[in-house]
Write an enzyme that holds these catalytic residues in place. Sequence first.
Site, PDB file in Angstrom:
ATOM      1  N   GLY A 240     -17.562   5.405  -6.888  1.00 61.86           N
ATOM      2  CA  GLY A 240     -18.798   4.625  -6.956  1.00 61.86           C
ATOM      3  C   GLY A 240     -18.622   3.329  -7.720  1.00 61.86           C
ATOM      4  O   GLY A 240     -19.205   2.296  -7.359  1.00 61.86           O
ATOM      5  N   HIS A 338     -17.270 -28.398  -4.684  1.00 65.03           N
ATOM      6  CA  HIS A 338     -17.988 -29.175  -5.703  1.00 65.03           C
ATOM      7  C   HIS A 338     -17.124 -30.281  -6.318  1.00 65.03           C
ATOM      8  O   HIS A 338     -17.643 -31.082  -7.101  1.00 65.03           O
ATOM      9  CB  HIS A 338     -18.475 -28.258  -6.826  1.00 65.03           C
ATOM     10  CG  HIS A 338     -19.754 -27.536  -6.519  1.00 65.03           C
ATOM     11  ND1 HIS A 338     -19.827 -26.471  -5.655  1.00 65.03           N
ATOM     12  CD2 HIS A 338     -21.021 -27.737  -6.973  1.00 65.03           C
ATOM     13  CE1 HIS A 338     -21.076 -26.034  -5.594  1.00 65.03           C
ATOM     14  NE2 HIS A 338     -21.822 -26.791  -6.379  1.00 65.03           N
ATOM     15  N   GLU A 363     -11.311  -1.225 -12.234  1.00 67.29           N
ATOM     16  CA  GLU A 363     -11.705  -0.107 -11.371  1.00 67.29           C
ATOM     17  C   GLU A 363     -10.573   0.266 -10.404  1.00 67.29           C
ATOM     18  O   GLU A 363     -10.798   0.754  -9.297  1.00 67.29           O
ATOM     19  CB  GLU A 363     -12.987  -0.414 -10.570  1.00 67.29           C
ATOM     20  CG  GLU A 363     -14.135  -0.994 -11.389  1.00 67.29           C
ATOM     21  CD  GLU A 363     -14.809   0.040 -12.284  1.00 67.29           C
ATOM     22  OE1 GLU A 363     -14.112   0.941 -12.771  1.00 67.29           O
ATOM     23  OE2 GLU A 363     -16.024  -0.070 -12.496  1.00 67.29           O
ATOM     24  N   ASN A 366      -6.152  -4.007  -7.037  1.00 67.98           N
ATOM     25  CA  ASN A 366      -6.160  -4.043  -5.574  1.00 67.98           C
ATOM     26  C   ASN A 366      -4.835  -3.568  -4.985  1.00 67.98           C
ATOM     27  O   ASN A 366      -4.780  -3.135  -3.830  1.00 67.98           O
ATOM     28  CB  ASN A 366      -6.540  -5.435  -5.077  1.00 67.98           C
ATOM     29  CG  ASN A 366      -8.040  -5.670  -5.224  1.00 67.98           C
ATOM     30  OD1 ASN A 366      -8.767  -4.833  -5.765  1.00 67.98           O
ATOM     31  ND2 ASN A 366      -8.514  -6.805  -4.738  1.00 67.98           N
ATOM     32  N   ARG A 375      -1.249   5.862   1.377  1.00 71.75           N
ATOM     33  CA  ARG A 375      -0.942   7.290   1.288  1.00 71.75           C
ATOM     34  C   ARG A 375      -1.662   8.091   2.359  1.00 71.75           C
ATOM     35  O   ARG A 375      -1.132   9.084   2.863  1.00 71.75           O
ATOM     36  CB  ARG A 375      -1.312   7.812  -0.102  1.00 71.75           C
ATOM     37  CG  ARG A 375      -0.278   7.476  -1.173  1.00 71.75           C
ATOM     38  CD  ARG A 375      -0.748   7.928  -2.542  1.00 71.75           C
ATOM     39  NE  ARG A 375       0.327   7.782  -3.521  1.00 71.75           N
ATOM     40  CZ  ARG A 375       0.147   7.920  -4.837  1.00 71.75           C
ATOM     41  NH1 ARG A 375      -1.070   8.210  -5.312  1.00 71.75           N
ATOM     42  NH2 ARG A 375       1.144   7.788  -5.674  1.00 71.75           N
TER      43      ARG A 375
END
Length: 384
Positions: A240, A338, A363, A366, A375
């Site tokens: 999550g 910008h 978390e 990457n 895997r």
Amino acid sequence: MSQFDLTEDQRAIRDMAAEFAAERIAPHAVEWDERKHLPVDVLREAAALGMGGVYVREDVGGSGLTRLDATLIFEALAAGCPSVSAYISIHNMAAWMVDAYGSDEQRRRFLPALCTMEHLASYCLTEPGAGSDAAALRTRAVREGDHYVLDGQKQFISGAGEADIYVVMARTGGEGAAGISTFVVPKDTPGLSFGANERKMGWNAQPTRAVIMEGARVPAANLIGREGDGFRIAMAGLDGGRLNITACSLGGAQAALDRSVAYMKERKAFGKRLDEFQALQFRLADMATELEAARTFLWRAASALDAKSPDATRLCAMAKRIGTDTGFAVANQALQLHGGYGYLAEYGIEKIVRDLRVHQILEGTNEIMRLIVARGLVGRSSGN
């Protein structure tokens, strides 16, 4: 949710979070970044709207929403400030772990104050010598009567020093994942201390410190689940968490894109507004398309996690990899559009770029997201 659209309730949830972000977060984001200030009062205002326990069950004060609902909320909040939204998402991840795996007594004891954000929470897995290889963590918890004594150090902990509750993974058994357990460690635990607030590239509106445990005595009643369940609990939390941090990336990047469109309608070069140059129009089109593709995949992964689909972990890893890479790339393109102004703090674009860069690391990096996916394709025995 229908297959390709949101329900009226989901739109209302998203719009509520977006309005809160526009009114209470966005006007102060640059200042909070410069002051390295965690706006606890604003966090509690968000909690009063149900954002302190988004997918915690309602009997202990949670909102009882879905993981898809949560992605809508965190994307909307991140349009105001990715750093603030990301901390709220981490707090929610830690609260959910207690809700999902704690006993009824633990849920009643810890969650009401977490859902109101009267108490803030931090997630403590990473260590100085155990980042991507989380199962190699060294923090130990030794049973002594009615307590566990914890010794070790956690690194890069968001909210550390400000949070009241620390969800800590520690080793109660042998080597590897099977020896890890999860504990709730209150801030006032004797033997618990914190390192200095880290000087970081971004995410300055939330503190990042080491969490140090030196003979920290925690009641055995604070063990979540059973001994040996900790790694499974930590990884379930991260499924999550990866969705949430992806949502934060998309929200920050969408804000950067929206500001770029507005800027290009005003800025002129070579006698034309920037938005009249077809090459720049194509760049905007690509940015918008890539964000929409990443968002659609995020919703797909969130729906799989809600449905407890067997491929949810793989989809969450895919969504995190593509969403955080896309978010950073779009924000970086927005800075380029910008020109020199994008490099100035007052425009807020460079802050978004700095904030979103770390989403490709935390978390689960990457690279680890690719490993999870690979895997599933070629098997655990191939490669690393």
